[in-house]
Design an enzyme around this catalytic site. Sequence first.
Site, PDB file in Angstrom:
ATOM      1  N   ASP A  25       0.824  -1.203   0.000  1.00 10.22           N
ATOM      2  CA  ASP A  25       0.000   0.000   0.000  1.00 10.22           C
ATOM      3  C   ASP A  25       0.860   1.255   0.000  1.00 10.22           C
ATOM      4  O   ASP A  25       0.634   2.197  -0.768  1.00 10.22           O
ATOM      5  CB  ASP A  25      -0.901   0.025   1.232  1.00 10.22           C
ATOM      6  CG  ASP A  25      -2.127  -0.855   1.091  1.00 10.22           C
ATOM      7  OD1 ASP A  25      -2.610  -1.023  -0.032  1.00 10.22           O
ATOM      8  OD2 ASP A  25      -2.602  -1.365   2.112  1.00 10.22           O
ATOM      9  N   LEU A  26       1.836   1.279   0.894  1.00  9.55           N
ATOM     10  CA  LEU A  26       2.654   2.483   1.044  1.00  9.55           C
ATOM     11  C   LEU A  26       3.473   2.762  -0.209  1.00  9.55           C
ATOM     12  O   LEU A  26       3.574   3.910  -0.662  1.00  9.55           O
ATOM     13  CB  LEU A  26       3.574   2.334   2.260  1.00  9.55           C
ATOM     14  CG  LEU A  26       2.855   2.219   3.607  1.00  9.55           C
ATOM     15  CD1 LEU A  26       3.830   1.824   4.707  1.00  9.55           C
ATOM     16  CD2 LEU A  26       2.152   3.527   3.960  1.00  9.55           C
TER      17      LEU A  26
END
Length: 390
Positions: free
Chosen positions: A173-174
């Site tokens: 996600d990051l």
Amino acid sequence: MTGPLDDVLVVDLSRALAGPHATMMLGDLGARVIKVEAPGSGDDTRSWGPPFVGPDDDRQSTYFLSANRNKESVALDLKDEHDRDLLLRLVDRADVLVENFRTGVLERLGLGIADLQARNPRLVVLSITGFGHDGPEGGRAGYDQIAQGEAGLMSLTGSGPDDPQRVGTPIADLLSGMYGAYGVLAALHERERSGVGTVVRTSLLAAVVGVHAFQGTRWTVAGEVGRAQGNHHPSIAPYGLFRCRDGSVQIALGSEGLWRKFCAGFGLDPAAEGLATNPERVAVRERVIEVVEAAFADWDAEPLLARLAEIGIPAGKVRTLDEVYGWDQVASQGLLLDVDHPTLGSVTLPGPPLRFFGADGDEVTRREHGTPPLLDQHGGSVRAWLEQEG
């Protein structure tokens, strides 16, 4: 106090982490970020916990707090004609729109990207999916741990080949958020020349594959499949976590010069049979570990780290997060932000990882960072602003 993007308006339709992390990065740089959330429930992460903080009737998720600083919140029901019209008025004024819906959802809501760009040709759109927007599996839902596994990262992480592990933060996600923000900045720069916006696409899959680094070329060029092997580097030795008398320390000997310096500092023979060069040491990694840990056996961690620093060997400890956030070096880098939350009062958040300096060495473009918003906290002010704008 401004940032380099203080003339940029971002409409954030994303939720969970990948999109919100991208928009938080843009907000850290000064952009005005208007976060559009579902009425009643808001962003998915508002309910992700524990831990929650604050009074029982107004609990705040620390997960949500981690990804939503420097934003305004407006609650809109995108299936409601009036609310959808308000969103379109925001789009008309926006420089950037960010979304991470599954493929086709925006079109079903009557908000297809082509339609939005027809209204506002200068609009830059960032679209993040789980596995890509097309291809045989382009419609799959994307969640971080699934992406870590599917993109090979878990096969490289763990104590050994039979112990796949997820990374301790939602790294897929990051990374997709970071790549997305990077793409938005490139698209905004291109718009200065072309006068029109473009669509930037990335995915959790693409982001993880994009950071395979030497493990990727290890397969694509050399035909070797990398596997998890714990806390030691697959291509450099010694490089990893080593036991000492009362714990462990990490060392990174990335050159032959460092190996010779290390041996001189601990009374070892740098040209010992099988240990003279890095390829030789990698081939007998277990023996290297035994040699290093024997040299460390009579040392406690703190004096050992001091000795390693004295002889110029890159080394460090493994800190817990309370130790990290209590470390004066972290504070010195601006990595702690004190903000005033409307219900929690003064809270400390992890801060942005970028700082800007002028030629005179003074830090510049510091902005006053805003707290993560309550749901619809800015609904009234945003509506009033749109009325004034006409």
